[in-house]
Design an enzyme around this catalytic site. Structure first.
Site, PDB file in Angstrom:
ATOM      1  N   SER A 123       0.839  -1.207   0.000  1.00 54.87           N
ATOM      2  CA  SER A 123       0.000   0.000   0.000  1.00 54.87           C
ATOM      3  C   SER A 123       0.868   1.248   0.000  1.00 54.87           C
ATOM      4  O   SER A 123       2.094   1.181   0.128  1.00 54.87           O
ATOM      5  CB  SER A 123      -0.913   0.010   1.239  1.00 54.87           C
ATOM      6  OG  SER A 123      -0.155   0.303   2.405  1.00 54.87           O
ATOM      7  N   SER A 137       0.869   3.753   2.223  1.00 55.34           N
ATOM      8  CA  SER A 137       0.874   4.458   3.502  1.00 55.34           C
ATOM      9  C   SER A 137       2.246   4.987   3.898  1.00 55.34           C
ATOM     10  O   SER A 137       2.350   5.853   4.757  1.00 55.34           O
ATOM     11  CB  SER A 137       0.336   3.551   4.617  1.00 55.34           C
ATOM     12  OG  SER A 137       1.253   2.501   4.895  1.00 55.34           O
ATOM     13  N   LYS A 164       5.202   0.517   9.386  1.00 55.72           N
ATOM     14  CA  LYS A 164       5.017   1.932   9.717  1.00 55.72           C
ATOM     15  C   LYS A 164       6.301   2.453  10.356  1.00 55.72           C
ATOM     16  O   LYS A 164       7.234   1.709  10.623  1.00 55.72           O
ATOM     17  CB  LYS A 164       3.857   2.127  10.706  1.00 55.72           C
ATOM     18  CG  LYS A 164       2.524   1.530  10.282  1.00 55.72           C
ATOM     19  CD  LYS A 164       1.899   2.252   9.116  1.00 55.72           C
ATOM     20  CE  LYS A 164       0.559   1.595   8.737  1.00 55.72           C
ATOM     21  NZ  LYS A 164      -0.027   2.215   7.524  1.00 55.72           N
ATOM     22  N   SER A 208      -2.872   7.016   5.811  1.00 60.10           N
ATOM     23  CA  SER A 208      -2.320   5.899   6.575  1.00 60.10           C
ATOM     24  C   SER A 208      -3.250   5.523   7.714  1.00 60.10           C
ATOM     25  O   SER A 208      -3.627   6.372   8.530  1.00 60.10           O
ATOM     26  CB  SER A 208      -0.940   6.271   7.131  1.00 60.10           C
ATOM     27  OG  SER A 208      -0.465   5.268   8.017  1.00 60.10           O
TER      28      SER A 208
END
Length: 262
Positions: free
Chosen positions: A67, A69, A124, A227
């Protein structure tokens, strides 16, 4: 699919076949008599699976970014490597730490099992460590009462949709990294989930304030307004940590992306 569990089961099966052939079956066969095909193949795969299992479980593991994010640091389609021992050696499958070697630091890009569904791996950036007071209000990050330094750094072009996002450079921890902040996106956090230690966070129209519990971490994506992270689903427990991402080893669309990143 739990690939670690599947790999472990394959290791056990091939190890049993290898040991049975090596210490028992060979002694009972007539000279020159071949092993059954299933024993021969299983035993021959054992060394290969053992090497893969050790490398993947204790040294380094590959992942693919699914993704956006973490744009602009990591793009969709990046293949990355994750250091499995920098945060301590863990038992495969159980993911229980047995040798503590270090802890995640602010600014690290970390892979972990999604707290709401541990079968999924997320990536992250670590923003808050245990005991930190993290505030993200009006799109400005403050940690323990000190605002994190952010400077404008031009614009970022999203080539898939051909539009620009404001790009910034943020100094978090010992290094700097780029991030995206959309000026027209709302500051509040929509669709907050019910998560453990939810009472440690306060949500307002300006954003969120949280105190990070012991044994947990507060993480956010570098693409701040695109995100789903600790602002939405809560803290990452230590037992969910997989490792620290540190290298892009391939990208089909852009070979120039190969290399390390902050």
């Amino acid at each position: 699919m739990n690939f670690a569990l599947i790999l472990f089961l394959l290791l056990v099966v091939t190890a049993v076949l290898w040991a049975a052939d090596r210490f028992f079956a060979r002694k009972r066969r007539a000279p020159g008599e071949p092993s059954p095909w299933w024993v021969e193949y299983g035993a021959s795969f054992f060394p290969v699976i053992l090497i893969v299992f050790v490398l993947r479980s204790f040294i380094v593991e590959p992942f693919k970014i699914p993704s956006g994010s973490m744009i602009p640091t990591l793009l969709v389609g990046d293949f990355i490597l994750v250091n499995k021992w920098t945060y301590g050696i863990r038992l495969p499958v159980l993911n229980k730490k047995i040798v503590p070697l270090g802890d995640p630091q602010r600014g690290d890009v970390m892979v972990f099992r999604y707290p709401a569904d541990p079968s999924l791996d997320y990536i992250k950036r670590v923003v808050g460590v245990p005991g930190d007071r993290v505030e993200y209000l009006n799109k400005r990050l403050t940690i323990n009462g000190e605002e994190v330094s952010v400077q404008r750094d031009g614009d970022y072009l999203h080539t898939d949709r051909m539009y620009y996002s404001p790009r910034y450079v943020e100094k978090l921890g010992e290094s700097q990294h780029q991030l995206l902040i959309e000026n027209d996106a709302p500051a509040y956090v929509p669709q907050v989930m019910d998560f453990p230690f939810r009472d440690q966070c306060t949500y307002t129209s300006a954003g969120v304030r949280c105190t990070v519990p012991e044994g947990h971490y507060f993480v956010m994506g570098d693409n701040r307004d695109a995100s789903s992270d600790s602002r939405v689903w809560g803290f990452v427990p230590d037992e969910n940590i997989v490792g620290r991402a540190f290298f892009i080893w391939f990208n089909f669309s852009d070979m120039k992306r190969i290399g390390g990143f902050n």
